[in-house]
Design an enzyme around this catalytic site. Sequence first.
Site, mmCIF file in Angstrom:
data_model
loop_
_atom_site.group_PDB
_atom_site.id
_atom_site.type_symbol
_atom_site.label_atom_id
_atom_site.label_comp_id
_atom_site.label_asym_id
_atom_site.label_seq_id
_atom_site.Cartn_x
_atom_site.Cartn_y
_atom_site.Cartn_z
ATOM 1 C CG HIS A 174 43.518 -12.601 -3.631
ATOM 2 N ND1 HIS A 174 43.367 -12.336 -5.179
ATOM 3 C CD2 HIS A 174 43.961 -11.297 -3.308
ATOM 4 C CE1 HIS A 174 43.731 -10.987 -5.426
ATOM 5 N NE2 HIS A 174 44.015 -10.716 -4.306
ATOM 6 C CG ASP A 223 45.033 -7.432 2.073
ATOM 7 O OD1 ASP A 223 45.733 -6.399 1.836
ATOM 8 O OD2 ASP A 223 44.304 -7.958 1.545
#
Length: 429
Positions: free
Chosen positions: A306, A364
């Site tokens: 991320h 995700d």
Amino acid sequence: MSSETGTLTFGGKTTEFPVKQGTIGPAVMDIGKLYASTGAFTYDPGFMSTAACESKITYIDGDKGVLLYRGYPIDQLAEHGDFLETCYLLLFGELPTAAQKADFDYRVTRHTMVHEQMARFFQGFRRDAHPMSVMVASVGALSAFYHDSTDISDPSQRLIASMRMIAKLPTLAAMAYKYTIGQPFVYPKNDLDYTSNFLRMCYAVPCEDYKVNPVISRALDRIFILHADHEQNASTSTVRLAGSSGANPFACIAAGVACLWGPAHGGANEAALKMLEEIGTVDNIPAFVQRAKDKNDHTRLMGFGHRVYKNYDPRARIMQRTCHEVLTELGIKDDPLLDVAMELERIALSDDYFISKKLYPNVDFYSGITLKAMGFPTSMFTVLFAVARTVGWIAQWKEMIEDPGQKIGRPRQLYIGSPERDYPPIGKR
């Protein structure tokens, strides 16, 4: 503000700049007068070292894997609260009392219908239009239907616009879904909670009503909480930038929806699911991982790492548990995608390559599997993200509008084009 200052030496001149300290997190150097003092700008592509605003809404510590909404840890909110409670918290700064929550839920529920002429507006789209393209247009069109709440200088109009968008975005999202699959629109029902209402609008048909599964509804509600806000990300920054010009709130949120559509932002869970489908089975993982490690190969490991989190994404743990709850409830015992996901997670958490690069699973990674199991096509994943993020965008927009120090956004640039030159006649070019 602290009394500490930072110094910068440029062109033989040393200048002091004040240092600001938040309640938690790193200090920042206020360089607002840098150009006036030195004649130079800073260069920070992606704004990775630039604070563009002050905010009391969301705090992220990427190194420790911390996400707080108004000071409350995301795992506590997802475990003990519901989405509308989170909406109230983000908008007003405190968790609601029982009476405040009942009133807020009531007001949101009774704003869920959209103007009937919106149905005809949808007919202008091709039948195979992507749901996100429909969302960008329909959210922006709300300003044409609700122009009585576009005066941003009026606090009461700002509030009613905020309530309308939180209430109506699920209705528009369900309409976008129904339109693209060729089914009639389903009106909301006031006796259902926020997320159950949305599921019914997506899956009910006139000839047969839809019975909401409470496990699925709770799982989707939790997904909404996890995605409600995430500090100054690309779409939130877009909303703030659009709002800084004085644009009406519906236009600002439409801008956020458009930015969210990008595959590097809201489309990441769809990309992660496609990656798992591409791998196919656990047997194919070693070869895929080797390709992902090869710097000369274009293969990317989606759903890992991320831009902000350099530790395990705190939302991923909640999402993993939610994923298992949904698959168990639906009786999906042997899901090859989940098998691939679990093995990839095991490798990422034990392989030195991934550990050294801090490529931990993010939210995700599991959300795509979960939404697919719920019956949503991949084209709807980012739409669901937009429904959840709407309250974050609105809270950030509202905070910006009410900030007396707010200025119109105007980033500077490092110009690398041609220097000044004379215009030549066309015959001499």
